[in-house]
Design an enzyme around this catalytic site. Structure first.
Site, PDB file in Angstrom:
ATOM      1  N   ASP A  86     -28.829  22.907   8.873  1.00 54.76           N
ATOM      2  CA  ASP A  86     -28.492  21.660   7.992  1.00 54.76           C
ATOM      3  C   ASP A  86     -29.086  21.273   9.433  1.00 54.76           C
ATOM      4  OD1 ASP A  86     -28.211  19.365   6.585  1.00 54.76           O
ATOM      5  OD2 ASP A  86     -26.280  20.532   5.516  1.00 54.76           O
ATOM      6  N   TYR A 102     -20.477  21.020   6.170  1.00 57.72           N
ATOM      7  CA  TYR A 102     -19.994  20.395   5.127  1.00 57.72           C
ATOM      8  C   TYR A 102     -19.068  20.591   3.766  1.00 57.72           C
ATOM      9  CZ  TYR A 102     -21.530  16.092   1.502  1.00 57.72           C
ATOM     10  OH  TYR A 102     -21.746  15.112   0.788  1.00 57.72           O
ATOM     11  N   LYS A 125     -29.483  10.749   3.581  1.00 62.19           N
ATOM     12  CA  LYS A 125     -28.930  10.058   4.683  1.00 62.19           C
ATOM     13  C   LYS A 125     -29.503   9.868   5.553  1.00 62.19           C
ATOM     14  CE  LYS A 125     -24.605  12.177   3.675  1.00 62.19           C
ATOM     15  NZ  LYS A 125     -24.364  13.460   3.262  1.00 62.19           N
ATOM     16  N   ARG A 152     -41.177  18.918 -13.191  1.00 62.31           N
ATOM     17  CA  ARG A 152     -40.198  19.717 -12.759  1.00 62.31           C
ATOM     18  C   ARG A 152     -40.317  20.133 -12.002  1.00 62.31           C
ATOM     19  NH1 ARG A 152     -38.938  23.420 -15.995  1.00 62.31           N
ATOM     20  NH2 ARG A 152     -38.385  22.806 -18.181  1.00 62.31           N
TER      21      ARG A 152
HETATM   22  C1  PLP Z   1     -24.737  14.627   2.670  1.00 58.86           C
HETATM   23  C2  PLP Z   1     -24.735  16.036   3.290  1.00 58.86           C
HETATM   24  C3  PLP Z   1     -25.097  16.650   2.418  1.00 58.86           C
HETATM   25  C4  PLP Z   1     -25.021  16.666   0.770  1.00 58.86           C
HETATM   26  O1  PLP Z   1     -26.025  15.155   0.528  1.00 58.86           O
HETATM   27  P1  PLP Z   1     -26.136  14.829  -0.858  1.00 58.86           P
HETATM   28  O2  PLP Z   1     -27.250  13.893  -0.748  1.00 58.86           O
HETATM   29  O3  PLP Z   1     -24.927  13.665  -0.908  1.00 58.86           O
HETATM   30  O4  PLP Z   1     -25.796  15.552  -1.787  1.00 58.86           O
HETATM   31  C5  PLP Z   1     -25.099  18.386   2.844  1.00 58.86           C
HETATM   32  N1  PLP Z   1     -25.460  18.310   4.357  1.00 58.86           N
HETATM   33  C6  PLP Z   1     -24.551  17.663   4.819  1.00 58.86           C
HETATM   34  C7  PLP Z   1     -24.548  17.552   6.157  1.00 58.86           C
HETATM   35  C8  PLP Z   1     -24.547  15.705   4.803  1.00 58.86           C
HETATM   36  O5  PLP Z   1     -24.555  14.381   5.098  1.00 58.86           O
END
Ligand code: PLP
Length: 393
Positions: free
Chosen positions: A184, A112, A209, A59
């Site tokens: 982000d 997001y 992604k 963890r």
């Molecule tokens: C998909 C996404 C997230 C969240 O990610 P998960 O892996 O689905 O929890 C956060 N920020 C952006 C810009 C995203 O495209």
């Protein structure tokens, strides 16, 4: 290995991979062990108290996860990195680690969907004052930053209309007030944009992604200043949003081809955006690589490629959107982005499904908008596919 001078294509392959593994293995093993044993109690104690390197319990840390953390740390040019089960785990752990009762956070309306929910539904429950600004309104953002905030949280390009923020400018004004800055970088990836070189303290990623890149694994990453990453890591150790070793392995494997994929996706998206821009049935194309995009000049300055995601709207309404999407062949009609295969869908049914038509209009999301995440297929095939589907509309 000295990573200080190498380029990202080499780092994507080699970074983190030099941590020693037994029997001359050239690929990091998946260490499924929950716990790590010691022959000597003193040695165990030294590892547990941080005097010596090692692992205690998965963890907290795990050798396979460590490889991934090292890879993103080097690619983003960060002091430290830590991994999470999903992108949202990375983002919520970051916000809940950095913000306390009575603090203030400044961000944008177009962040997001999940992040927006934290800002609007959850942080206010802990008496955190959330100020969400019009996304491209730099003057309003600077005004709100000047009033004082603990965290400035940014995203560029944004979802789904690919708005661009001048990261350097906004980070600089936040630094003057002592605020912690977070970016982000999911849409851009470290191949196209390095927010740390633009001055940010922290970078967050949904590794689900482009980093993983194959739509078969979820993960999240935070990297940046050592003291801040450590605070976030300590919160994650306790709330348990840790990444599993198998997932870490799959993301690491995906990341070895990150540069290849992203360069191809940049090219595909730009060619598709240009094709759509000239098509009579398409009313608007949102892609920062197009000269007509309002954020193009800033994007050119702060990005080395414009990314694989674009969006466009059609003449007509939702019926036309349905007809076009149903007639495409080489596209998964699905949420998410950044995969080797092309993904498309209307924000109206995916990322922004919970909003009313008026709210979507306020964010500049037309009813007939389609988000399109170009995969690594051949661009000519994708364009032919769009061309014949558009003919059916
Ligand atoms: C998909 C996404 C997230 C969240 O990610 P998960 O892996 O689905 O929890 C956060 N920020 C952006 C810009 C995203 O495209």
């Amino acid at each position: 290995m000295d990573f200080s001078k190498i380029k990202s294509g080499t780092a994507a392959v080699w970074a983190g991979e030099t941590i020693h593994f037994s029997e001359g293995a050239t690929t990091a093993p998946v260490v499924n062990s929950v716990t790590f044993a010691y022959d000597d109690i003193d040695e165990w104690f030294d590892v547990a108290t941080g005097k010596r390197k090692g692992h205690i319990y998965s963890r907290n840390t795990n050798p396979t996860v460590e490889v991934l953390e090292e890879k993103i740390r080097i690619l983003e040019n960060a002091e430290a990195a830590t991994a999470f089960a999903t992108g949202m785990a990375a983002i919520s752990n970051t916000l809940f680690s950095l913000l306390s009762y009575g603090d203030r956070v400044v961000s944008i309306k177009d962040s997001y969907g999940g992040t927006s929910k934290i800002f609007l539904d959850h942080l206010p429950r802990f008496n955190v004052d959330v100020q969400l600004c019009e996304t491209s309104d730099h003057e309003q953002l600077e005004e709100e930053i000047k009033k004082g905030c603990t965290v400035l949280y940014l995203e560029s390009p944004t979802n789904p209309t690919l708005k661009i923020l001048d990261l350097k400018r906004l980070i600089r004004s936040a630094q003057k007030t002592g605020a912690i800055t977070v970016v982000d970088n999911t849409f851009a990836t470290p191949i196209n944009q390095n927010p740390i070189s633009l001055g940010t303290d922290l970078v967050v990623h949904s590794a689900t992604k482009f980093l993983g890149g194959h739509s078969d694994v979820m993960g999240g990453l935070v990297c940046g200043r050592n003291d801040l990453v450590n605070r976030i890591f300590q919160f994650r150790e306790i709330n348990g949003a840790s990444l599993h070793a198998s997932s870490a392995y799959m993301i690491t494997r995906g990341m070895k081809t990150l540069e290849l994929r992203v360069l191809r996706q940049n090219q595909n998206a730009l060619r598709i955006a240009r094709f759509l821009q000239d098509h009579p049935k398409v009313t608007d194309v949102f892609y920062p690589g197009l000269e007509s995009h309002p954020g193009h000049t800033i994007a050119k300055k702060q990005m080395s490629g414009f990314g694989g995601v674009l969006s466009f709207s059609l003449q007509g309404g939702f019926d036309e959107v349905k007809r076009l999407l149903n007639n495409l062949q080489f596209v998964h009609l699905a949420a998410s982005l950044g995969s080797v295969s092309t993904l498309a869908g209307p924000p109206k049914t995916t990322s922004h499904v919970e909003m009313s038509e008026t709210q979507r209009k306020q964010l500049g999301i037309p009813e007939s908008l389609i988000r399109y995440s170009a995969g690594i297929e051949n661009a000519e095939d994708l364009i032919d596919d769009l061309d014949s589907a558009l003919a059916s509309v």
